[in-house]
Design a protein around this motif. Structure first.
Motif, PDB file in Angstrom:
ATOM      1  N   GLU A  14     -12.377   1.860  31.480  1.00  0.00           N
ATOM      2  CA  GLU A  14     -10.929   1.845  31.741  1.00  0.00           C
ATOM      3  C   GLU A  14     -10.444   3.043  32.544  1.00  0.00           C
ATOM      4  N   HIS A  15     -10.973   4.222  32.244  1.00  0.00           N
ATOM      5  CA  HIS A  15     -10.454   5.443  32.861  1.00  0.00           C
ATOM      6  C   HIS A  15     -11.398   6.083  33.872  1.00  0.00           C
ATOM      7  N   GLY A  16     -12.673   5.693  33.878  1.00  0.00           N
ATOM      8  CA  GLY A  16     -13.638   6.269  34.802  1.00  0.00           C
ATOM      9  C   GLY A  16     -14.240   7.558  34.284  1.00  0.00           C
ATOM     10  N   TYR A  17     -15.223   8.016  35.006  1.00  0.00           N
ATOM     11  CA  TYR A  17     -15.971   9.201  34.597  1.00  0.00           C
ATOM     12  C   TYR A  17     -15.110  10.466  34.588  1.00  0.00           C
ATOM     13  N   ASP A  18     -14.316  10.665  35.613  1.00  0.00           N
ATOM     14  CA  ASP A  18     -13.538  11.900  35.717  1.00  0.00           C
ATOM     15  C   ASP A  18     -12.536  12.069  34.577  1.00  0.00           C
ATOM     16  N   ALA A  19     -12.019  10.982  34.046  1.00  0.00           N
ATOM     17  CA  ALA A  19     -11.020  11.065  32.966  1.00  0.00           C
ATOM     18  C   ALA A  19     -11.639  10.856  31.583  1.00  0.00           C
ATOM     19  N   PHE A  20     -12.947  10.721  31.519  1.00  0.00           N
ATOM     20  CA  PHE A  20     -13.634  10.522  30.236  1.00  0.00           C
ATOM     21  C   PHE A  20     -13.565  11.812  29.426  1.00  0.00           C
ATOM     22  N   SER A  21     -13.088  11.715  28.188  1.00  0.00           N
ATOM     23  CA  SER A  21     -13.007  12.901  27.334  1.00  0.00           C
ATOM     24  C   SER A  21     -13.214  12.514  25.882  1.00  0.00           C
TER      25      SER A  21
END
Length: 184
Positions: A14-21
């Protein structure tokens, strides 16, 4: 733990790698960040499990298709195996997109290599048992060429969805490519 992994997969898509937290994963899993850290030390550990499982799912489907047809030789076996690969990649196209296009290469290289190795070993065994059916001198080398060619074509088709190339047309071309190569 399974809830965290499923949530991690969902957040990645849903959010992609860069926004994964870890905070997003914890929220998606319906737990506190502290609870998440009882199972995973950081986001990299969650990513590792998600990616490992993804490539394992793909490998299982392709290996099963190849194993089911191991006694056969010819276009039907190639088509069925390529079709199984396409189906496995299509099963989660968005996760494939993130893994193939967003993750740093080191995040998935080893996992993808393990998939390739597993299928390549089956293909090499298959070709070695049928030396009279191919003109390629080295089954291991031939398997490497075939597996990488088919895998890359399948990935690009699933990701790009070219309007001019139907699934059946792609499968026909893969069969022609492999058949032509093995008999050349």
């Amino acid at each position: 733990m399974e809830r965290i992994v499923a949530a991690g997969r969902g957040v990645l898509v849903e959010h992609g790698y860069d926004a994964f937290s870890t905070n997003r994963v914890a929220t998606a899993a319906g737990i506190s960040p502290g609870s998440l850290y009882q199972y995973f030390p950081d986001k990299a550990a969650i990513l590792d499990v998600v990616i490992d499982r993804y490539w394992e799912e793909v490998a299982e489907r392709v290996a099963a298709a190849l194993s089911e047809r191991i006694a056969d030789f010819g276009p039907g076996m190639v088509r069925d195996t390529a079709d199984a690969l396409l189906s496995a990649l299509e099963a989660d196209r968005e996760l494939l997109r993130v893994v193939a296009e967003e993750l740093p290469i080191h995040r998935s290289r080893e996992r993808r290599a393990a998939l390739e190795r597993r299928v390549r070993e089956l293909a090499a065994t298959y070709l070695a048992a049928r030396r009279e059916s191919t003109r390629r001198p080295d089954p291991a080398t031939a398997a490497w060429v075939v597996v990488l060619a088919v895998e890359n074509l399948a990935m690009r088709w699933v990701l790009d969805q070219p309007a001019a190339v139907t699934r059946d047309a792609l499968l026909d071309e893969m069969v022609a490519l492999v058949g032509g190569y093995l008999l050349a």
